[in-house]
Design a protein around this motif. Structure first.
Motif, PDB file in Angstrom:
ATOM      1  N   GLU A  89       0.834  -1.211   0.000  1.00 37.68           N
ATOM      2  CA  GLU A  89       0.000   0.000   0.000  1.00 37.68           C
ATOM      3  C   GLU A  89       0.863   1.253   0.000  1.00 37.68           C
ATOM      4  OE1 GLU A  89      -0.395  -2.469   2.309  1.00 37.68           O
ATOM      5  OE2 GLU A  89      -2.526  -2.786   2.757  1.00 37.68           O
ATOM      6  N   LYS A  90       1.943   1.208   0.761  1.00 39.95           N
ATOM      7  CA  LYS A  90       2.856   2.362   0.780  1.00 39.95           C
ATOM      8  C   LYS A  90       3.469   2.566  -0.597  1.00 39.95           C
ATOM      9  CE  LYS A  90       4.278   3.003   5.559  1.00 39.95           C
ATOM     10  NZ  LYS A  90       4.578   2.004   6.587  1.00 39.95           N
ATOM     11  N   ALA A  91       3.864   1.458  -1.206  1.00 44.38           N
ATOM     12  CA  ALA A  91       4.444   1.543  -2.544  1.00 44.38           C
ATOM     13  C   ALA A  91       3.455   2.204  -3.497  1.00 44.38           C
ATOM     14  CB  ALA A  91       4.817   0.154  -3.045  1.00 44.38           C
ATOM     15  N   TRP A  92       2.219   1.764  -3.366  1.00 49.06           N
ATOM     16  CA  TRP A  92       1.145   2.307  -4.209  1.00 49.06           C
ATOM     17  C   TRP A  92       1.009   3.809  -3.972  1.00 49.06           C
ATOM     18  CZ3 TRP A  92      -1.767  -1.476  -6.998  1.00 49.06           C
ATOM     19  CH2 TRP A  92      -2.837  -0.974  -7.736  1.00 49.06           C
ATOM     20  N   ALA A  93       1.085   4.207  -2.714  1.00 50.58           N
ATOM     21  CA  ALA A  93       0.944   5.627  -2.371  1.00 50.58           C
ATOM     22  C   ALA A  93       2.077   6.457  -2.974  1.00 50.58           C
ATOM     23  CB  ALA A  93       0.924   5.785  -0.854  1.00 50.58           C
ATOM     24  N   VAL A  94       3.288   5.921  -2.913  1.00 51.58           N
ATOM     25  CA  VAL A  94       4.416   6.656  -3.499  1.00 51.58           C
ATOM     26  C   VAL A  94       4.221   6.777  -5.007  1.00 51.58           C
ATOM     27  CG1 VAL A  94       6.903   6.609  -3.927  1.00 51.58           C
ATOM     28  CG2 VAL A  94       6.019   5.931  -1.694  1.00 51.58           C
ATOM     29  N   PHE A  95       3.736   5.714  -5.589  1.00 48.43           N
ATOM     30  CA  PHE A  95       3.496   5.730  -7.034  1.00 48.43           C
ATOM     31  C   PHE A  95       2.493   6.829  -7.399  1.00 48.43           C
ATOM     32  CE2 PHE A  95       1.500   4.353 -10.947  1.00 48.43           C
ATOM     33  CZ  PHE A  95       2.552   3.840 -11.691  1.00 48.43           C
ATOM     34  N   LEU A  96       1.413   6.900  -6.622  1.00 44.85           N
ATOM     35  CA  LEU A  96       0.408   7.927  -6.890  1.00 44.85           C
ATOM     36  C   LEU A  96       0.979   9.321  -6.658  1.00 44.85           C
ATOM     37  CD1 LEU A  96      -2.865   6.357  -5.438  1.00 44.85           C
ATOM     38  CD2 LEU A  96      -2.156   6.586  -7.824  1.00 44.85           C
ATOM     39  N   ALA A  97       1.778   9.443  -5.604  1.00 44.98           N
ATOM     40  CA  ALA A  97       2.382  10.753  -5.321  1.00 44.98           C
ATOM     41  C   ALA A  97       3.253  11.199  -6.488  1.00 44.98           C
ATOM     42  CB  ALA A  97       3.202  10.672  -4.042  1.00 44.98           C
ATOM     43  N   MET A  98       3.931  10.241  -7.066  1.00 47.82           N
ATOM     44  CA  MET A  98       4.772  10.560  -8.215  1.00 47.82           C
ATOM     45  C   MET A  98       3.934  11.118  -9.366  1.00 47.82           C
ATOM     46  SD  MET A  98       7.379   8.040 -10.240  1.00 47.82           S
ATOM     47  CE  MET A  98       6.317   6.655 -10.048  1.00 47.82           C
ATOM     48  N   LYS A  99       2.785  10.477  -9.597  1.00 45.95           N
ATOM     49  CA  LYS A  99       1.923  10.979 -10.670  1.00 45.95           C
ATOM     50  C   LYS A  99       1.362  12.349 -10.327  1.00 45.95           C
ATOM     51  CE  LYS A  99       0.032   8.035 -13.466  1.00 45.95           C
ATOM     52  NZ  LYS A  99      -0.812   7.048 -14.144  1.00 45.95           N
ATOM     53  N   GLN A 100       0.996  12.512  -9.051  1.00 46.39           N
ATOM     54  CA  GLN A 100       0.475  13.812  -8.609  1.00 46.39           C
ATOM     55  C   GLN A 100       1.487  14.914  -8.846  1.00 46.39           C
ATOM     56  OE1 GLN A 100      -2.518  14.430  -7.648  1.00 46.39           O
ATOM     57  NE2 GLN A 100      -3.402  12.550  -6.787  1.00 46.39           N
ATOM     58  N   ALA A 101       2.755  14.545  -8.695  1.00 46.29           N
ATOM     59  CA  ALA A 101       3.814  15.547  -8.870  1.00 46.29           C
ATOM     60  C   ALA A 101       4.068  15.835 -10.349  1.00 46.29           C
ATOM     61  CB  ALA A 101       5.087  15.062  -8.195  1.00 46.29           C
ATOM     62  N   GLY A 102       3.277  15.211 -11.213  1.00 47.46           N
ATOM     63  CA  GLY A 102       3.430  15.484 -12.631  1.00 47.46           C
ATOM     64  C   GLY A 102       4.520  14.672 -13.298  1.00 47.46           C
ATOM     65  N   LEU A 103       5.035  13.662 -12.608  1.00 45.99           N
ATOM     66  CA  LEU A 103       6.066  12.826 -13.201  1.00 45.99           C
ATOM     67  C   LEU A 103       5.418  11.644 -13.919  1.00 45.99           C
ATOM     68  CD1 LEU A 103       8.485  12.813 -10.165  1.00 45.99           C
ATOM     69  CD2 LEU A 103       8.831  14.030 -12.322  1.00 45.99           C
ATOM     70  N   ARG A 104       6.063  11.201 -14.940  1.00 47.04           N
ATOM     71  CA  ARG A 104       5.518  10.065 -15.684  1.00 47.04           C
ATOM     72  C   ARG A 104       6.258   8.801 -15.276  1.00 47.04           C
ATOM     73  NH1 ARG A 104       5.962   7.563 -20.935  1.00 47.04           N
ATOM     74  NH2 ARG A 104       3.905   6.706 -21.439  1.00 47.04           N
ATOM     75  N   PRO A 105       5.544   7.861 -14.672  1.00 46.62           N
ATOM     76  CA  PRO A 105       6.201   6.625 -14.232  1.00 46.62           C
ATOM     77  C   PRO A 105       6.852   5.906 -15.409  1.00 46.62           C
ATOM     78  CG  PRO A 105       3.938   6.732 -13.444  1.00 46.62           C
ATOM     79  CD  PRO A 105       4.105   7.858 -14.407  1.00 46.62           C
TER      80      PRO A 105
END
Length: 712
Positions: A305-321
């Motif tokens: 779940e934490k991993a998922w949250a970091v992933f979402l935060a990355m997208k929120q920051a406008g970064l492309r995974p």
DNA sequence: ATAGGGTTAG
């Protein structure tokens, strides 16, 4: 679903591959410093992480093939140096000839540098090394240029196995009185780390400090990378704090990311996340790579779940995974047994037009494997192949694991043979999974056969005799492989080698066993060494089933294996004697480790083969491999099944002499309490307490579960 | 001539 809800512009279309930075430090020498590739020289078909594949999406080739970049084709290349480069390459491995050639030349230091660059682009680091020494021996060359020396070191710092040569060049430089500058120290530090030469990292850093050369950002980076490679996470933290105090040295996102990765790889995932937060606190904006490290840290910690949250935060920051971001998130789900989540992320990745690569598929397949979704795993593998993404030993491991999970040992065997036919050499892990899958399927004979195939030198290695000799001297391994050849002659394998070996096998087995007894402390108190050796020889001997197939004539080789597999797969009515056991081709790369022996012993235990289990155990000890609690447990269980309680007592005593972690001991003791109450008098009081505690814990757990059941 | 991220195990 959830993954995509953070408003995300549909990122610049077809450039799916653009964000996919293949990591692979030291990978193929194909990528040189200037980003040009010398594919003609070194291209490795199997090297994964290939960003260039966008299988799902576009079929269009990426670039309209430019002419292969040869040195001659480079604009501004000095024709004289180009010619000299080619002449040197033609004399590869002949330093004397090089010296003759170079004796008639005269070059400025700058030209020597350029020459080295050209050789580097040809992937000819070894030629450069010989040419360097040839020039150094000639009076007209001035080889005291530190940049030239550094370049030469750098040329040998890409592959871990070349790093010893690079470090020798550094030593030579120092011995020649040529003073390294900061860049040279940085590169050499990085090289020592890459080659896992931890002592050299420390000594070179000492040289640097003694010379009064200050740390810069690259020094810090090299040191942190070295810590990562050598597993020195505490030193990494120490140096990181030290670097923070260096005036004028501003640590950046790369430093933080390297430190995170170092911590995560050492199992310190919480510290890694702390560093991530500290970075943000320092006002350093984490980029995609830094987020990836954070996701990986969560994955290691089993916190999907934490991993998922970091992933979402990355997208929120406008970064492309990137592909790696998705891989890390899929891995987090995989580790937590969340196969559905893993597949969901995989699907989302494809919707977002991020290209999956080998690692992506492997991780997704592994997630399915753990969940027992064999059909899904197979489908993913098929999709992978259809998309042109290369599979590898990781893929094979995952597929075998999938079979194992559902008890489909035939499938495990099939995957193994199929991959091997395609030239993918199984490694130790693959063999371990195969042996385990066979054992769980009750196929102890085949597990033993796989074990033997593992120890047989493969086709390429059979030419190199010296290594085989060294191994045979070691002890039981040589014995085991000879036994294997002896019994495979029954079942039909190699034609020529069998006659000579079958006679020697019995004598070699006894001599090996006795030598092993003196070499390793026998934790299993074989009070009668002769008897133990005899038992070992008897028990490792050929599985009886193989003799049934002696009739089959037998050219070894691919065609035959394919035929066998076909016959086997088609039906169970094969000929007369029932299904023919598969003959595993000899392997070159894999060596048994503790897990191999543990899996094999477990397989024999399941098959009720306590004598063979003990013999394999002896073999393991002869190899210098320490047993662990799992192995002792299997052995004691095997003895229990065989009614061999006296041997069980001996094993238990042997176990106490070993460095078995106490919790493992307690596990065994717990089993022993049930199986052999007579053991109680042999147990030291603390251990007995521990065993009783685990029994009590189990009891408590059962009560808790029952209570829950009643409640609901 | 100089730095970072992702995968397997009884």
């Amino acid at each position: 679903m959830v993954l995509e809800c953070a408003a995300q512009p549909l990122a610049g279309s077809g450039t799916a591959a653009a964000g996919v930075a293949p990591v692979q430090q030291q990978v193929s020498p194909a990528t040189n410093s200037s980003g040009n590739t010398c594919e003609l020289v070194y291209s490795r078909p199997g090297s994964s992480g290939s960003s260039g594949r966008t299988p799902v999406l576009q079929a269009a080739p990426r670039r309209p093939t430019a002419a292969p970049a040869t040195v001659a084709g480079q604009p501004g290349a000095d024709p004289r140096l180009v010619r000299l480069t080619q002449q040197l390459v033609a004399r590869a491995g002949k330093p004397a000839d090089m010296r003759v050639l170079l004796a008639g030349q005269s070059l400025e230091a700058a030209d020597v540098r350029r020459l080295l660059t050209y050789l580097d682009r040809q992937g000819a680091a070894d030629v450069a090394l010989d040419a360097f020494h040839a020039m150094k021996a000639l009076p007209q060359f001035d080889m005291d240029d530190p940049v030239l020396r550094t370049k030469l070191i750098k040329m040998h710092s890409r592959r871990p196995k070349d790093t010893a040569a690079a470090l020798a060049l550094y030593d030579e430089m120092v011995a020649d009185g040529v003073a390294p500058d900061a860049v040279c120290y940085n590169i050499t530090l990085g090289t020592a780390g890459l080659g896992h030469h931890w002592g050299r990292v420390l000594s070179i850093l000492g040289d640097m400090q003694a010379a009064g050369v200050q740390w810069d950002a690259f020094t810090c980076s090299a040191l942190l990378s070295a810590c990562q490679a050598c597993g020195q996470w505490e030193q990494a933290l120490e140096w990181f704090r030290q670097a923070q105090a260096v005036p004028g040295l501003q640590l950046n996102v790369v430093h933080y990311t390297t430190l995170m990765s170092c911590l995560q790889k050492a199992g310190q995932w919480e510290q890694s996340m702390r560093v991530f937060k500290e970075m943000e606190g320092q006002g350093i904006v984490p980029d995609v790579v830094a987020h990836n490290a954070a996701i990986a840290a969560c994955a290691k910690g089993g916190e999907w779940e934490k991993a998922w949250a970091v992933f979402l935060a990355m997208k929120q920051a406008g970064l492309r995974p990137s592909t790696v971001s998705y891989n890390a998130l899929i891995s987090a789900c995989e580790r937590c047994g969340q196969a559905d989540r893993a597949l969901e992320v995989f699907a989302s990745m494809q919707r977002q037009q991020v290209a999956p690569n080998t690692v992506t598929y492997n991780t997704a397949i592994s997630a399915c494997a753990k969940a027992g979704l064999y059909a899904r795993a197979q489908a993913l593998h098929a999709e992978m192949q259809a998309a042109g993404v290369p599979d590898d030993v990781f893929t094979l491991t995952a597929l075998i694991t999938a079979c194992e999970r559902i008890g489909h040992w035939q499938g495990a065997e099939q995957h193994f043979l199929e991959f091997q036919q395609r030239g993918i050499q199984p490694n130790t892990v693959v063999f371990n999974r195969l042996i385990s899958a066979l054992g769980r399927g009750g196929q102890w004979e085949q597990a033993l056969a796989a074990f033997h195939a593992m120890q047989q030198p493969g086709a390429e290695q059979q030419q190199r005799q010296p290594e085989g000799g060294r191994r045979a001297a070691g002890g039981g391994s040589g014995r085991a492989s000879q036994e294997c050849r002896a019994d495979s002659s029954n079942s039909s394998s190699s034609s020529s080698s069998s006659s000579s070996n079958s006679s020697s096998s019995s004598s070699s087995s006894s001599s090996n066993s006795s030598s092993s007894g003196s070499k390793v402390d026998p934790p299993f108190p074989s009070s009668q060494p002769a008897a133990a050796a005899a038992a070992a020889a008897a028990a490792v001997a050929a599985p009886p089933r193989r003799e049934a197939s002696a009739a089959a004539p037998a050219p070894a080789g691919q065609k035959q294996r394919a035929r066998r597999r076909g016959a086997r797969g088609s039906s169970s009515d094969s000929d007369s004697d029932g299904p023919e056991p598969v003959v595993y081709p000899p392997s070159s790369t894999a060596r048994p480790d503790r897990i191999t022996y543990g899996s094999l012993i477990a397989a024999l235990e399941r098959g009720g083969q306590w004598e063979r289990a003990l013999a394999v155990f002896e073999d393991m000890l002869a190899q210098g491999i320490q047993p662990n609690g799992y192995i002792f447990t299997s052995l004691i269980n095997a003895c229990e099944k065989g009614g061999q309680w006296e041997t069980a007592v001996k094993l238990f005593k042997a176990m106490q002499q070993q460095d078995i972690p106490l919790d493992s001991m307690a596990m065994v003791a717990r089993k022993a309490l049930y199986a052999f109450p007579s053991l109680i008098k042999n147990m030291p009081a603390p251990l007995l307490d521990a065993a009783r505690a685990t029994v009590d814990t189990g009891r408590a757990a059962r009560q808790w579960i029952e209570k829950k059941r009643d409640d609901s």
